[in-house]
Design a protein around this motif. Sequence first.
Motif, short mmCIF file in Angstrom:
data_model
loop_
_atom_site.label_atom_id
_atom_site.label_comp_id
_atom_site.label_asym_id
_atom_site.label_seq_id
_atom_site.Cartn_x
_atom_site.Cartn_y
_atom_site.Cartn_z
N ALA A 253 73.46 24.89 49.67
CA ALA A 253 74.89 24.71 49.93
C ALA A 253 75.37 23.33 49.48
O ALA A 253 76.50 23.19 49.02
CB ALA A 253 75.18 24.91 51.41
N SER A 257 78.39 24.81 45.04
CA SER A 257 79.48 25.44 45.79
C SER A 257 79.96 26.61 44.95
O SER A 257 80.68 26.43 43.99
CB SER A 257 80.62 24.46 46.01
N GLY A 258 79.53 27.77 45.31
CA GLY A 258 79.92 28.93 44.53
C GLY A 258 79.08 29.10 43.28
O GLY A 258 79.37 29.88 42.41
N THR A 259 78.03 28.32 43.20
CA THR A 259 77.15 28.44 42.03
C THR A 259 75.75 28.05 42.45
O THR A 259 75.54 27.56 43.55
CB THR A 259 77.62 27.53 40.90
N ARG B 111 81.31 37.00 45.47
CA ARG B 111 80.76 36.84 44.11
C ARG B 111 79.31 37.29 43.97
O ARG B 111 78.83 37.49 42.87
CB ARG B 111 80.89 35.38 43.65
N GLU B 112 78.62 37.39 45.09
CA GLU B 112 77.23 37.84 45.00
C GLU B 112 77.13 39.34 45.26
O GLU B 112 76.14 39.84 45.80
CB GLU B 112 76.36 37.04 45.96
N LEU B 233 78.93 18.58 40.06
CA LEU B 233 77.86 19.37 40.66
C LEU B 233 77.94 20.84 40.27
O LEU B 233 77.02 21.61 40.54
CB LEU B 233 77.88 19.23 42.19
N ILE B 234 79.05 21.23 39.66
CA ILE B 234 79.13 22.61 39.15
C ILE B 234 78.68 22.56 37.69
O ILE B 234 79.46 22.26 36.78
CB ILE B 234 80.56 23.16 39.25
N ASN B 235 77.41 22.88 37.51
CA ASN B 235 76.86 22.68 36.16
C ASN B 235 77.49 23.58 35.11
O ASN B 235 77.57 23.22 33.95
CB ASN B 235 75.33 22.83 36.18
N PHE B 236 77.98 24.74 35.51
CA PHE B 236 78.57 25.60 34.46
C PHE B 236 79.98 25.16 34.11
O PHE B 236 80.50 25.54 33.06
CB PHE B 236 78.48 27.09 34.79
N ASN B 296 81.46 16.97 44.26
CA ASN B 296 81.16 18.33 44.72
C ASN B 296 82.44 19.17 44.76
O ASN B 296 83.44 18.74 45.32
CB ASN B 296 80.54 18.25 46.12
N TYR B 297 82.38 20.32 44.17
CA TYR B 297 83.51 21.24 44.17
C TYR B 297 84.06 21.45 45.58
O TYR B 297 83.26 21.60 46.50
CB TYR B 297 83.05 22.58 43.59
#
Lengths: 318, 465
Positions: A253, A257-259, B111-112, B233-236, B296-297
Amino acid sequence: MVKSVGVLPGSMRRPRTSLHRQPGRSVPRQAGIFLAPALIIYLLIIVAPTVATIWISLTEWKGIGDEATFVGIDNYRRLWQDETFRASFNRTLTILVVGGVIVFACAFVFTMLLRELRSRKFVRAVIFFPNIVPPVALAIAWGVLLAPRSGLLNGFLEAIGLSSLTQTWLSPDLFFGSIMAGLIWIYTGFFATILMAGVDRVPNYFYEAAGLEGASSRQLFTRVTIPLTWDVLSVSAVLWVIVAIKTFEFIYALGGSGTDPSAASWTLPVHMYVIALGNRSPILALGQGSAIAVIMVIMVGLLVVLLRRLMRRGVVEF
Amino acid sequence: MRFVTIKGIRGIGSLRQILTVLVVLAMVSAACGGDDSSASPTTEAPPQTTAAPPSEPEETETTEAAPAEPQTVRYFSMWNEGEPQQVVLQGIIDDFESETGIEVDVLWGGREILTSVRAALSAGDPVDLVDLDAEPLVGALVNTGETVSLAGVLDMQIPGENNTVGDVIPAAFLDVYAIDGEPHLIPYEVISSGIHYDGSRLASLGIDPPETWDEFIAASVAAGENAVQADGLINFYNAYWLYWLMVRHGGPGVFYEAASDPTGEAWRSEAIVNAVNDLVKLVESGAMAEGYDGSNYPLAQQEWAVGNGTFMVNGTWLASETSSYAAEGFDYRLLSFPTVPGGFDSAELYQIGWVVPRAAQTPDAAMDFIAYSLNRERLAGIADVAKNITPRSDIGVPPEIQDAADIFASEPPVHRIYDGVQGDFPEYWETVFLPLDDQLFFGQIGAQEFIDKITSATADYWASR
């Protein structure tokens, strides 16, 4: 003052109640009937999935609709050669060893400091508090705390004139350290509470007697507290091994966040999750994921046996 | 005072040890297998039982099998309850149920959702309809042959209008994930990405919207503090930069080709080297927001929306995500990703849509639902309420996503998000590309080091497979 410091000669030990140890008696047939439901459930929900996991770890399989191909130990070999896996493995070991030393050191400090405190039950509840909050919520709170520009920690440091100490706490260089700090914060209270329960059990007259004989605080700790709580310590160590190796939610977590979190923060369970299922773009390498699960089980098994051997002492009765 | 200890009795000691190990094994198994559902499909069904693919339904004959019984469509959706798209889809479902008598049993799984889909398929539970963004959906279900062709849906008339589905959904959209020329995914929302900015802020800074990469860097430097915001932190999200630069320099397919090159040497191509150098220029320009590598997102996008920052690369959903807290008068604008000299111009097409699994028990009813939902008035909610683009060009969009809709207005050549690498090589994407891309984007490694590392990592990755 000392009522009994417990040594009972072999002949005076309590008679064993274990049925199968009584000479000439075998386990009554009825016992099987009573054991069966539990045994069946255990076999179905624990043993069978474990065996299935071991089997899947020897295959290449993407799940439903895909035919599993037996690949022997290929998944293990591939993991061994995979730098990302080795890094995940090392991070798990770091949490286990470095985190463990710090958690237990802090827990003992709390235990000793709080031993004579009148409001220790309240303080105990406070330090236990992180354990009743879901790790995901804690991770979100830590994200807010450690945010780079508007984070509470950096804000606090600036407010007290320590701007030079402000950092990007979740940057790749410091990220794992922040995770460690978070885990130590969460689990110190848990293990301090267990140790305190053990210490509370020790009659105060031991401390009084030792004190009268001139024992220092350190001696009280090493000669009274440690030996008389050894069994609690031993169980705590085993629990820590399990906790440290399987820790997942907090890292997952905080890191994503969402990924999925970045590979730079993966530990074994996070690695297992990402390559087995992933989040937005599932990898579905269920064979490799299962291989990691098997490795984790073996690690825990070995470490527990090792710990039990190292920490094997007779029980002190008092 | 002397404390005397008793040595543990050996027999009991070893019995205890065995029990301890058993308990520990059980706990770890539970942790590995049960906790957080992280490995549930791994343990839920051994391969023997699942290796046999579910029987393929008769695509056109199933509905007449049980005409008397009301049909139920079991629908697994990526939306969470309360999200705008969920609200829109729920409205469509309610209307569909009352007009057709077909019941839609929907799971709003987030999303999962694929985890739930897998679990249901493993357990033999019906899954008639699934929606998710295309790359993971195609990777997990379509490419593994678990979905049926939706070619028949294209000829279905949309209830309430004279068009067929094929009339209103552009063929270019359907072709992206077609198998043997037949679509397996039908989109109801299309997404692209680009560089977002507040039009009024840019005007107040006296900066013209940049068009080329060099202009973009100059504009970013001129825009002052925290000019380019990013949730590192959102690598994509980080990957948008390099992927777009590669596609701009080398055209669609260049990233895909490099990722799938067993020698890794394609990473040394001129187009990719130029793209990497361009990204380093941005990183070294000082235009990136302070601490972007530890953001962080959704911190960065929140700050951007309230005016602390000028540019942000993101999907066209950004307006939808930030409009509730954006600064007053925020004028949502979107730049197509900047061009490079002698480069390529194509639009990223990302779709959210439906697939019908082979294991579906009521595939025809599911297809009826698809056709029903694509009605112009019904689908308009995706634009009006959810503030996203629909695949229908005759549905207008709110002003905040007009620029995004315009990307597709001229019917440009399209490419898959991340050039298809995320969808087709998810493990490579996750374990090879993203970690190195992060290092490059955070300035931890330079251009040459990145090229060397990814070349050898790519070769190692394919050699081990």
